[in-house]
Enzyme design. Structure first.
Site, PDB file in Angstrom:
ATOM      1  N   CYS A   1     -16.704  91.083  78.503  1.00 38.63           N
ATOM      2  CA  CYS A   1     -16.658  89.797  78.765  1.00 38.63           C
ATOM      3  C   CYS A   1     -16.795  89.383  80.331  1.00 38.63           C
ATOM      4  CB  CYS A   1     -15.915  88.626  78.147  1.00 38.63           C
ATOM      5  SG  CYS A   1     -14.206  88.639  78.628  1.00 38.63           S
TER       6      CYS A   1
ATOM      7  N   ASP B   1     -61.304  52.438  87.020  1.00 40.10           N
ATOM      8  CA  ASP B   1     -61.641  52.853  88.513  1.00 40.10           C
ATOM      9  C   ASP B   1     -60.845  51.971  89.611  1.00 40.10           C
ATOM     10  OD1 ASP B   1     -63.320  54.506  87.555  1.00 40.10           O
ATOM     11  OD2 ASP B   1     -65.181  53.480  87.872  1.00 40.10           O
TER      12      ASP B   1
ATOM     13  N   CYS C   1     -10.220  92.640  76.815  1.00 40.21           N
ATOM     14  CA  CYS C   1      -9.566  91.430  76.714  1.00 40.21           C
ATOM     15  C   CYS C   1      -9.227  91.107  75.094  1.00 40.21           C
ATOM     16  CB  CYS C   1      -9.940  90.346  77.499  1.00 40.21           C
ATOM     17  SG  CYS C   1     -10.984  89.517  76.510  1.00 40.21           S
TER      18      CYS C   1
ATOM     19  N   CYS D   1     -11.749  91.996  81.825  1.00 41.41           N
ATOM     20  CA  CYS D   1     -12.231  92.872  80.549  1.00 41.41           C
ATOM     21  C   CYS D   1     -13.548  93.378  80.765  1.00 41.41           C
ATOM     22  CB  CYS D   1     -12.526  91.474  79.586  1.00 41.41           C
ATOM     23  SG  CYS D   1     -13.104  92.266  78.024  1.00 41.41           S
TER      24      CYS D   1
ATOM     25  N   CYS E   1     -11.804  89.383  73.291  1.00 41.37           N
ATOM     26  CA  CYS E   1     -12.859  90.188  72.817  1.00 41.37           C
ATOM     27  C   CYS E   1     -12.615  91.283  71.613  1.00 41.37           C
ATOM     28  CB  CYS E   1     -13.324  91.218  74.167  1.00 41.37           C
ATOM     29  SG  CYS E   1     -14.437  90.374  75.064  1.00 41.37           S
TER      30      CYS E   1
HETATM   31 ZN    ZN Z   1     -13.277  90.054  77.038  1.00 41.25          ZN
END
Ligand code: ZN
Length: 536
Positions: free
Chosen positions: A118, A351, A21, A115, A24
């Site tokens: 990613c 106690d 993409c 993509c 990216c």
């Molecule tokens: Zn991507």
């Protein structure tokens, strides 16, 4: 204008062809200008396409070179099967040509292209719709917060795909003698935050989304379709994938990153396509997880009841006592802070049949994932009243919010602190008040206490030395008197009185030369000067 240089052109070309993409592509070009990621991805894509087709001449030149060196590089690992490439842009892998750019444009205009790196996270999963969804999930939880930090959890196979894509461009870069460091590639997580932080902030009405905050909003993505991407790593690096109790899968992000650091490029390319194969669907976002850091509350408690344990008393899954100090205090506190759980601790414990009087025993609670984290002094006072009105078995004072660090002060030097008690003692032999007054003069009596029989099931067998600093007596009748004691913390009082079959020496039986037993015990004071007292 995207901050790209001429040298980036072949990378852009190569990544777009591979099915990356637009965002990216920016990541692999090491673009760290956040605004470049924030613009609509379609605009970025158009700009990238314009960029690679801008200087046709230089591109043609570089492709020619590329083709040549490709042919010469006989030692290169084999490319993945041509069929995978063919789906994207026929012929791109082997002989890039001027038509490729056009082919890519055509392909990338299609909405459905997920993509390869990613898996859609920087595409439709990264935008206003998603930001509004996250904001709505946060609002529904009704947390009180000023700032938040956004955390992202990505499927582990993203690392494998990232690695494959990196090898894909590295090959190109080596041929061009351009140094590219994997660490310079902008991470998916980073880019996601750059894009989303502002949008989530806006959707929440302007709250600051920062890098450090007490309040964390976690977004997690999964992608079952490609889960098997990681599997080949298990056989190439079995050491990295050891089963652990808490994890569902051995393919944790950390293990995958470690395996990718170890595996050679050749071995990787033999088992995994380069670039990665085209997925058919995007990642699925999981439920948004909100987490507020713990809040710590401290105070002192009195216990007025001889049938109330400090903590829930459960034996073999069955409750022995209806309630406990811990539960009586915790219930109103949890509801005020709207916390998900708590951890209770105190300066020592009494106690079940022992009362705690005087100023009470210091205690502290860690409130887990509180939806409210700040209460005013007045509200804390009201909370204290609520606790005190809820039961006559206990009473709380000095209730306040403290820091995690301050809490450790309670446990600090606990052994050196002194505690005061009153015991009701029975004597077998009849006594007169003169018979016991000598006890008032005993100072700093050192005891050897063998672990009492009654706690032997949970404490190691040992002889512990403890000091009784002073004692005082109050005659009651011929078989009873009150014994006041000021002792080192950790002294077993009951055992000092009845002797525990000679396991505590000296003991009161020896001192009075008769059998003695303890009928009642009260803690009068726990001398720990924490938490600070709050004037009523
Ligand atoms: Zn991507």
């Amino acid at each position: 204008m995207l901050p790209l240089k001429e040298k980036d052109k072949p990378i852009v070309q190569k990544l777009l062809s591979a099915g990356c993409c637009a965002r990216c592509v920016l990541r692999f070009c090491c673009v760290s200008v956040q605004a470049a990621y924030r613009q609509p991805q379609q605009d970025t894509l158009k700009e990238l396409q314009a960029f690679i087709s801008s200087t046709e001449n230089s591109k043609a030149e570089s492709t020619e070179e590329n083709t040549k060196s490709h042919g010469a590089a006989g030692s290169e690992p084999p490319d993945d099967p041509p069929s995978k490439r063919a789906k994207l842009a026929p012929g791109v892998a082997d002989a890039p040509s001027e038509e490729d750019a056009a082919a890519v444009v055509k392909l990338k205009d299609g909405e459905s292209c997920v993509c390869v790196v990613c898996l859609g996270i920087l595409q439709e999963l990264c935008g206003t719709t998603q930001a509004v969804k996250i904001a709505e999930a946060v609002k529904a939880e009704k947390y009180e917060f000023d700032t938040l930090v956004l955390s992202v959890s990505l499927p582990a196979q993203l690392c494998v795909r990232e690695h494959s894509c990196w090898l894909h461009v590295k090959k190109e870069m080596r041929e061009k003698s351009v140094a590219l460091d994997k660490d310079d590639v902008v991470q998916v997580k980073e880019a996601f935050k750059w894009i989303m932080q502002g949008q989530v902030a806006k959707a929440l009405g302007g709250v600051a989304v920062v890098t450090r905050s007490l309040f964390e909003v976690g977004v997690e993505f999964t992608h079952p379709e490609t889960d098997a991407d990681c599997h080949f790593l298990a056989s190439s690096c079995p050491d990295c994938f050891k089963p652990t109790k808490n994890k569902q899968s051995v393919f944790t992000r950390m293990a995958v990153v470690k395996a990718l650091e170890k595996i050679s490029d050749g071995k990787f390319l033999k088992h995994y396509p380069c670039p990665p194969a085209q997925p058919t669907s995007s990642c699925s976002p999981r439920d948004v997880q909100c987490l507020h850091v713990s809040v710590f509350v401290a105070g002192r408690y009195n216990k007025f009841c001889r049938s109330l344990p400090q903590t829930p008393w459960v034996i073999d899954g069955e409750r022995r006592m209806e309630s406990s100090v811990e539960e009586l205090i915790a219930a109103p506190v949890l509801s005020s802070f709207r916390a998900g759980g708590f951890n209770f601790s105190s300066s020592g414990r009494e106690d079940v049949d022992v009362r705690t009087l005087g100023n009470g025993r210091p205690f502290a609670m860690e409130l887990l994932n509180p939806h409210r984290s700040r209460l005013s002094k007045v509200e804390m006072k009201q909370l204290q009243e609520t606790i005190n009105n809820s039961s006559d078995k206990i009473r709380v004072r000095d209730l306040q919010i403290v820091t995690r660090e301050a809490m450790s002060r309670m446990k600090e030097g606990e052994e050196e602190k002194t505690k005061s008690y009153t015991a009701l003692v029975w004597t077998q032999k009849p006594i007169q008040s003169e018979d016991i007054t000598f006890i008032d003069d005993i100072k700093d009596l050192t005891l050897d206490q063998k672990t009492p029989l009654r706690v032997l099931h949970r404490r190691a067998l040992a002889i512990r030395q403890r000091v009784i600093h002073s004692m005082s007596t109050r005659f009651l009748d011929s078989h009873h008197f009150y014994l006041g004691l000021k002792t080192q913390a950790g002294t077993y009082i009951k055992e000092f009185v009845h002797g525990d079959f000679g396991r505590t020496k000296p003991n009161l039986c020896q001192l009075l030369k008769t059998d003695t037993d303890i009928l009642e015990l009260d803690v009068e004071s726990v001398d720990v000067d924490w938490p600070p007292s709050i004037p009523e």
